[in-house]
Design a protein around this motif. Structure first.
Motif, mmCIF file in Angstrom:
data_model
loop_
_atom_site.group_PDB
_atom_site.id
_atom_site.type_symbol
_atom_site.label_atom_id
_atom_site.label_comp_id
_atom_site.label_asym_id
_atom_site.label_seq_id
_atom_site.Cartn_x
_atom_site.Cartn_y
_atom_site.Cartn_z
ATOM 1 N N TYR A 30 14.929 -20.484 14.258
ATOM 2 C CA TYR A 30 15.856 -19.390 14.518
ATOM 3 C C TYR A 30 17.236 -19.963 14.844
ATOM 4 O O TYR A 30 17.378 -21.119 15.236
ATOM 5 N N PHE A 31 18.283 -19.130 14.716
ATOM 6 C CA PHE A 31 19.637 -19.450 15.157
ATOM 7 C C PHE A 31 20.091 -20.832 14.673
ATOM 8 O O PHE A 31 20.558 -21.669 15.442
ATOM 9 N N GLN A 32 19.976 -21.054 13.376
ATOM 10 C CA GLN A 32 20.269 -22.374 12.817
ATOM 11 C C GLN A 32 21.752 -22.731 12.883
ATOM 12 O O GLN A 32 22.107 -23.907 12.826
ATOM 13 N N LEU A 171 14.258 -9.187 19.515
ATOM 14 C CA LEU A 171 13.551 -10.413 19.911
ATOM 15 C C LEU A 171 12.427 -10.092 20.890
ATOM 16 O O LEU A 171 11.348 -10.701 20.831
ATOM 17 N N ASP A 179 5.254 -13.014 17.777
ATOM 18 C CA ASP A 179 6.207 -13.770 16.964
ATOM 19 C C ASP A 179 5.847 -13.662 15.475
ATOM 20 O O ASP A 179 4.778 -13.190 15.088
ATOM 21 N N ARG A 186 12.621 -14.922 8.080
ATOM 22 C CA ARG A 186 13.419 -14.912 9.297
ATOM 23 C C ARG A 186 14.863 -14.484 9.062
ATOM 24 O O ARG A 186 15.575 -14.178 10.008
ATOM 25 N N ASP A 187 15.287 -14.485 7.814
ATOM 26 C CA ASP A 187 16.670 -14.119 7.511
ATOM 27 C C ASP A 187 16.800 -12.701 6.972
ATOM 28 O O ASP A 187 17.855 -12.317 6.484
ATOM 29 N N ASN A 205 19.438 -11.112 10.416
ATOM 30 C CA ASN A 205 19.177 -12.511 10.083
ATOM 31 C C ASN A 205 18.928 -13.278 11.375
ATOM 32 O O ASN A 205 19.856 -13.563 12.135
ATOM 33 N N LEU A 206 17.666 -13.597 11.641
ATOM 34 C CA LEU A 206 17.316 -14.273 12.888
ATOM 35 C C LEU A 206 17.773 -15.722 12.916
ATOM 36 O O LEU A 206 17.712 -16.357 13.970
ATOM 37 N N THR A 207 18.216 -16.245 11.788
ATOM 38 C CA THR A 207 18.722 -17.616 11.776
ATOM 39 C C THR A 207 20.202 -17.677 12.162
ATOM 40 O O THR A 207 20.765 -18.762 12.273
#
Length: 270
Positions: A30-32, A171, A179, A186-187, A205-207
């Motif tokens: 996540y959150f890249q 979240l 999860d 995830r995006d 988008n969780l990334t």
């Protein structure tokens, strides 16, 4: 010479296999885009409010330093004791109020009050102002008890979540559902929302850390969170269906051959 040819063929096969596997393996992180060790995320908490809607169920409690002064506001509608003596030692009864199709609720003494379109805090202020006309320093609490969210798709435990607080993010919902699985996109997490009889949707988008600023990051009552399967899951599903179809065909052919063989043996014996 034969051994060298065999080794050469094996090398060629390995090269072909590596070239054939060109599909990129999806990342599970996540959150890249948050590369720094310390930083600040966008925040929309100050603008976030759950709005009361028709068919919502509310618990409304009205109290004051003098319990007998506000006891009548907590009685069920139509209770005959409303005009009689009220025991001040009794704690306020928990009453639920359903918001009707017109967005109104009915309260003892106060009558009809507009609730839809307000937050619980805003409705508390409206009721408090009305009660303050007759009672000094009343305390009003409004709670929403029908705040539920549905989480579906590629999560470990798809379910309908009963939310016990008004600040509940996507979240929080995904964590409550165990999860995402390794096959979840995830995006591209879909949030479907219904307001005023109209349905809207948004993809998160969780990334990307910027989802914190999205108006869909914090959920509302009856929201649906859907996690789509990634390409690997889709390809596996297609392969499994194709394999099952081929196996079914093979089974049919074997059964038919067995029947034919039995008939030939039976005719030969005769």
């Amino acid at each position: 010479m034969k051994l060298r040819n065999i080794l050469w063929c094996c090398a060629v096969l390995l090269m072909c296999a590596s070239c054939g596997s060109t599909k990129e393996v999806p990342t599970l992180a996540y959150f890249q885009n948050l590369k720094d060790s310390v930083g600040k995320l966008p925040d929309n908490v100050s603008n976030y409010k759950i709005k009361i809607q028709p068919d919502d169920e509310l618990i409304i409690t009205i109290t004051s330093t003098l319990p007998e002064a506000t006891a009548m506001y907590n009685l069920p509608l139509g209770n005959p004791s409303l005009k009689g003596n009220i025991n001040a030692t009794q704690s306020p009864r928990i009453q639920t109020h359903i918001v009707d199709r017109n967005g109104m609720i009915q309260l003892p003494v106060l009558g009809e009050i507009q609730a839809a379109g307000l937050s619980t805090k805003e409705l508390e202020a409206v009721i408090k102002n009305r009660v303050s006309e007759h009672v000094k320093d009343p305390f009003v609490r409004v709670e929403m008890i029908n705040f539920t969210v549905n989480v579906m798709g590629e999560v470990r435990a798809p379910q309908r979540i009963v939310v016990g607080k008004e600040r509940f993010s996507v979240l929080d919902a995904l964590a409550a559902a165990g999860d995402l699985t390794e096959y979840g996109k995830r995006d591209n997490v879909l949030v479907i929302r219904t307001e005023n009889g109209k349905s809207t949707y948004h993809r998160l988008n969780l990334t990307d850390g910027s989802i914190y600023a999205s108006p869909y990051f914090y959920l509302q009552q009856n929201d649906v969170v859907y996690v789509e399967p990634n390409d690997i899951k889709i390809d596996n599903s297609k392969y499994n269906q194709f394999s099952a179809f081929k196996l079914s065909q093979l089974s049919t052919i074997v059964s038919l051959a067995s029947v034919i063989a039995s008939l030939v043996i039976a005719l030969s014996v005769k």
